[in-house]
Design an enzyme around this catalytic site. Structure first.
Site, PDB file in Angstrom:
ATOM      1  N   LYS A  63       0.832  -1.221   0.000  1.00 36.91           N
ATOM      2  CA  LYS A  63       0.000   0.000   0.000  1.00 36.91           C
ATOM      3  C   LYS A  63       0.855   1.253   0.000  1.00 36.91           C
ATOM      4  CE  LYS A  63       1.038   1.116   4.449  1.00 36.91           C
ATOM      5  NZ  LYS A  63       1.774   2.323   4.861  1.00 36.91           N
ATOM      6  N   ASP A 191      -1.971  -1.800  10.206  1.00 35.35           N
ATOM      7  CA  ASP A 191      -2.046  -1.561   8.750  1.00 35.35           C
ATOM      8  C   ASP A 191      -2.627  -2.733   7.980  1.00 35.35           C
ATOM      9  OD1 ASP A 191      -0.842   0.849   8.993  1.00 35.35           O
ATOM     10  OD2 ASP A 191       1.037   0.287   8.012  1.00 35.35           O
TER      11      ASP A 191
HETATM   12  O1  C5P Z   1       0.432  -1.810  14.778  1.00 35.20           O
HETATM   13  P1  C5P Z   1       1.802  -2.028  14.269  1.00 35.20           P
HETATM   14  O2  C5P Z   1       2.453  -3.255  14.791  1.00 35.20           O
HETATM   15  O3  C5P Z   1       1.899  -1.926  12.784  1.00 35.20           O
HETATM   16  O4  C5P Z   1       2.644  -0.793  14.810  1.00 35.20           O
HETATM   17  C1  C5P Z   1       4.026  -0.836  14.977  1.00 35.20           C
HETATM   18  C2  C5P Z   1       4.446   0.293  15.902  1.00 35.20           C
HETATM   19  O5  C5P Z   1       4.234   1.558  15.262  1.00 35.20           O
HETATM   20  C3  C5P Z   1       3.633   0.380  17.190  1.00 35.20           C
HETATM   21  O6  C5P Z   1       4.194  -0.421  18.195  1.00 35.20           O
HETATM   22  C4  C5P Z   1       3.727   1.854  17.534  1.00 35.20           C
HETATM   23  O7  C5P Z   1       4.971   2.128  18.140  1.00 35.20           O
HETATM   24  C5  C5P Z   1       3.749   2.528  16.171  1.00 35.20           C
HETATM   25  N1  C5P Z   1       2.415   2.975  15.735  1.00 35.20           N
HETATM   26  C6  C5P Z   1       1.834   4.083  16.343  1.00 35.20           C
HETATM   27  N2  C5P Z   1       0.608   4.498  15.944  1.00 35.20           N
HETATM   28  C7  C5P Z   1      -0.046   3.851  14.949  1.00 35.20           C
HETATM   29  C8  C5P Z   1       0.520   2.738  14.322  1.00 35.20           C
HETATM   30  C9  C5P Z   1       1.758   2.317  14.749  1.00 35.20           C
HETATM   31  O8  C5P Z   1       2.428   4.692  17.252  1.00 35.20           O
HETATM   32  N3  C5P Z   1      -1.227   4.304  14.571  1.00 35.20           N
END
Ligand code: C5P
Length: 360
Positions: A63, A191
């Site tokens: 994406k 995501d």
């Molecule tokens: O949810 P995901 O594992 O993709 O996110 C990885 C890291 O990115 C999270 O642990 C967080 O530190 C950061 N993040 C965030 N806010 C979001 C998505 C991700 O702070 N909306």
């Protein structure tokens, strides 16, 4: 651009002929026994070809974020976003098979030796989640042929997780609805849910609240993806965001303006391609800011911006690498043309079929 060969960096193109020692894939259909297959995490007892009850091969897309506003920093450490995501046709190839009843572990094989194939892999997390939510205790064989770079802001791993949920659901006769898969996927990453939209989505919350929107640009719009060898860590980029330096643009207005501008051509888009994560990414990797500037100057009729938490720079309006990127100093860049894609209800994404290295 028919026949344009994708320019993958060596890490992506090199199909190292690895020993399949310890890898009992003899039960797979011959077309699935690929070079580069290695390292099953948890191997299952070798089974005859007929033991894979059902098989499916799917395209696992990635994406881009056409804009990304960070709305607030939350108490749980995450950030609320408001972002226009669009699924694109740069993707991995994934093969899935339903292991015989009685199998008690997954087999995940990956063409990229730098990708962990243990429980930290989102593919395994997705299968654990699927079993937990459906209560169906079946296990899978998965082969992942990686083409999307990681640390890129392209959601390659998230696309793998979404594709895995879709495949498991297909192989088991669709016990879950697409809406359930979307909702469940938020438990393992921010995501992933967007891939259960139809391809263009306005996402809020951590990114897991998905609102389908009409594609803001014609799907024929050329895109160019350019990524330096250094990837960026999403948590680090979110943590280094200076909230005071964010854009002030209202996300709903950005969505409306971008959709309107998209009908007029890409030249009008640039002012709406806002990404609040450019500031921390450029602070962490100043060369990335230079790369964006260089591409912006060379492709002055394109909109140029960073996707997600980087480090990929996207140009909307051209899919041809400008001459400046052919300079030897840029020899390690990942450069790929791409297209926006959508999916029909009840079907998974398919590659656009435009690129010679992604045959349909
Ligand atoms: O949810 P995901 O594992 O993709 O996110 C990885 C890291 O990115 C999270 O642990 C967080 O530190 C950061 N993040 C965030 N806010 C979001 C998505 C991700 O702070 N909306």
């Amino acid at each position: 651009m028919q026949g344009f060969a994708r320019a993958y960096p060596s890490s992506c193109t090199q199909r190292k002929v690895l020993s399949s020692k310890g890898c009992s894939n003899s039960f797979l259909p011959a077309s699935w026994r690929k070079v580069g297959v290695h390292r099953p995490v948890q191997s299952v007892a070798a089974a005859p070809a007929s033991s894979l009850e059902k098989q499916v091969s799917l395209f696992s897309p990635s994406k881009v974020n056409l804009f990304l506003r960070v709305v607030r920093r939350r108490e749980d450490g995450y950030h609320d976003l408001a972002s226009l995501f669009h699924v694109i046709d740069l993707g991995d190839d994934m093969d899935f098979g339903l292991l015989p009843e009685g199998a008690t572990s997954e087999t995940l094989e990956c063409s990229d030796p730098t990708v962990p194939t243990n429980d930290s892999n989102l593919v395994i997390k997705a299968l654990n989640l699927f079993r937990e939510k459906t209560g169906i205790k079946r296990f899978f064989y998965v082969n992942l042929d990686k083409k999307v770079p990681h640390g890129a802001g392209l959601g390659g791993g998230s696309g793998n997780a979404a594709t895995t949920l879709w495949a498991a659901n297909e192989l088991l006769g669709r016990p879950a609805t697409t809406a359930q898969l979307l909702k469940w996927s938020g438990d393992i990453g921010s995501d992933i849910s967007v891939f259960f939209s139809h391809g263009a989505a306005f996402c809020t919350g951590r990114g897991e609240i998905v609102e389908d929107v009409a594609p803001p640009l014609p799907l024929t719009t050329p895109l160019l993806l350019v990524k330096p060898p250094l990837g960026l860590s999403t948590p680090t980029i979110f943590k280094s965001l200076d909230l005071a330096r964010r854009s002030q643009r209202d996300p709903r207005e950005l969505l409306a303006s971008m959709t309107e501008a998209g009908q007029k051509g890409v030249r009008a888009l640039q002012e709406f391609c806002v990404n609040d994560l450019e500031q921390p990414a450029f602070d962490n990797l100043p060369q990335l800011a230079q790369l964006k500037t260089e591409i912006g100057h060379a492709l002055d009729s394109s909109a140029v911006f960073m996707t997600g938490s980087g480090s990929t720079i996207v140009a909307v309006g051209s899919d041809t690498a400008p001459a400046c990127l052919l300079d030897p100093k840029h020899k390690d860049l990942f450069i790929s043309p791409a297209r926006l894609i959508t999916r029909k209800s009840g079907e998974w994404y398919k590659p656009s079929g435009m690129w010679s290295s992604s045959p349909q």
